[in-house]
Write a protein that holds these residues in place. Sequence first.
Motif, short mmCIF file in Angstrom:
data_model
loop_
_atom_site.label_atom_id
_atom_site.label_comp_id
_atom_site.label_asym_id
_atom_site.label_seq_id
_atom_site.Cartn_x
_atom_site.Cartn_y
_atom_site.Cartn_z
N LEU A 79 0.82 -1.21 0.00
CA LEU A 79 0.00 0.00 0.00
C LEU A 79 0.86 1.27 0.00
CD1 LEU A 79 -2.84 -1.16 2.39
CD2 LEU A 79 -3.04 -0.68 -0.06
N GLU A 82 0.18 4.98 -5.09
CA GLU A 82 -0.37 6.31 -4.83
C GLU A 82 -1.32 6.21 -3.63
OE1 GLU A 82 0.05 9.37 -6.37
OE2 GLU A 82 1.75 8.38 -7.33
N PRO A 83 -1.31 7.20 -2.75
CA PRO A 83 -2.22 7.16 -1.60
C PRO A 83 -3.69 7.04 -2.04
CG PRO A 83 -0.61 8.91 -1.34
CD PRO A 83 -0.45 8.37 -2.74
N ASN A 84 -4.43 6.24 -1.30
CA ASN A 84 -5.86 6.08 -1.50
C ASN A 84 -6.21 5.62 -2.93
OD1 ASN A 84 -8.40 6.13 -0.26
ND2 ASN A 84 -8.89 8.07 -1.22
N SER A 85 -5.36 4.77 -3.52
CA SER A 85 -5.61 4.32 -4.89
C SER A 85 -5.83 2.81 -5.00
CB SER A 85 -4.43 4.71 -5.79
OG SER A 85 -3.27 4.00 -5.43
N GLN A 86 -5.55 2.06 -3.96
CA GLN A 86 -5.60 0.60 -4.03
C GLN A 86 -6.89 0.03 -3.45
OE1 GLN A 86 -2.84 -1.39 -5.40
NE2 GLN A 86 -2.72 0.69 -6.20
N ALA A 94 -7.09 -1.03 5.60
CA ALA A 94 -7.82 0.23 5.74
C ALA A 94 -7.00 1.26 6.51
CB ALA A 94 -9.16 -0.01 6.42
N GLY A 122 -4.03 2.96 4.24
CA GLY A 122 -4.22 3.71 3.01
C GLY A 122 -4.96 3.07 1.88
N ALA A 123 -5.58 1.91 2.09
CA ALA A 123 -6.38 1.32 1.02
C ALA A 123 -7.56 2.24 0.71
CB ALA A 123 -6.90 -0.06 1.42
N LYS A 124 -7.87 2.36 -0.56
CA LYS A 124 -9.03 3.16 -0.96
C LYS A 124 -10.30 2.48 -0.45
CE LYS A 124 -11.31 5.07 -5.02
NZ LYS A 124 -11.18 5.25 -6.48
N HIS A 125 -10.39 1.17 -0.64
CA HIS A 125 -11.52 0.39 -0.13
C HIS A 125 -11.07 -1.06 0.02
CE1 HIS A 125 -15.77 0.24 0.87
NE2 HIS A 125 -15.73 -1.01 0.43
N LYS A 131 -14.90 2.20 4.75
CA LYS A 131 -13.79 1.71 3.93
C LYS A 131 -13.79 0.20 3.72
CE LYS A 131 -10.22 4.96 3.72
NZ LYS A 131 -8.96 4.93 3.05
#
Length: 79
Positions: free
Chosen positions: A16, A20-24, A42, A45-48, A74
């Motif tokens: 993660l 890119e942050p909040n992209s995975q 979560a 930095g996972a997006k979801h 999330k």
Amino acid sequence: DQSRTPLFEQAIINRLKSAEPNSQIVLDLGTGPFALFAVIAAKNGAKHVYAIEASKEAAATARETIDKLGFADKITVLE
């Protein structure tokens, strides 16, 4: 498993952090009642996160755990 869990946790964090942050978007198969790896993803930095669980009882407990930890937005638990 106390010997493997920290290794899996570090692998999730490393992956993660390399993106890119909040992209995975993360898939956790067999999340269990505490959704441990889903929560780790979560938090890091996972997006979801989609947490899959076959047991209705474990899925219900996982949802409660996720709600209590504040990650309901999330993490989605699917049975």
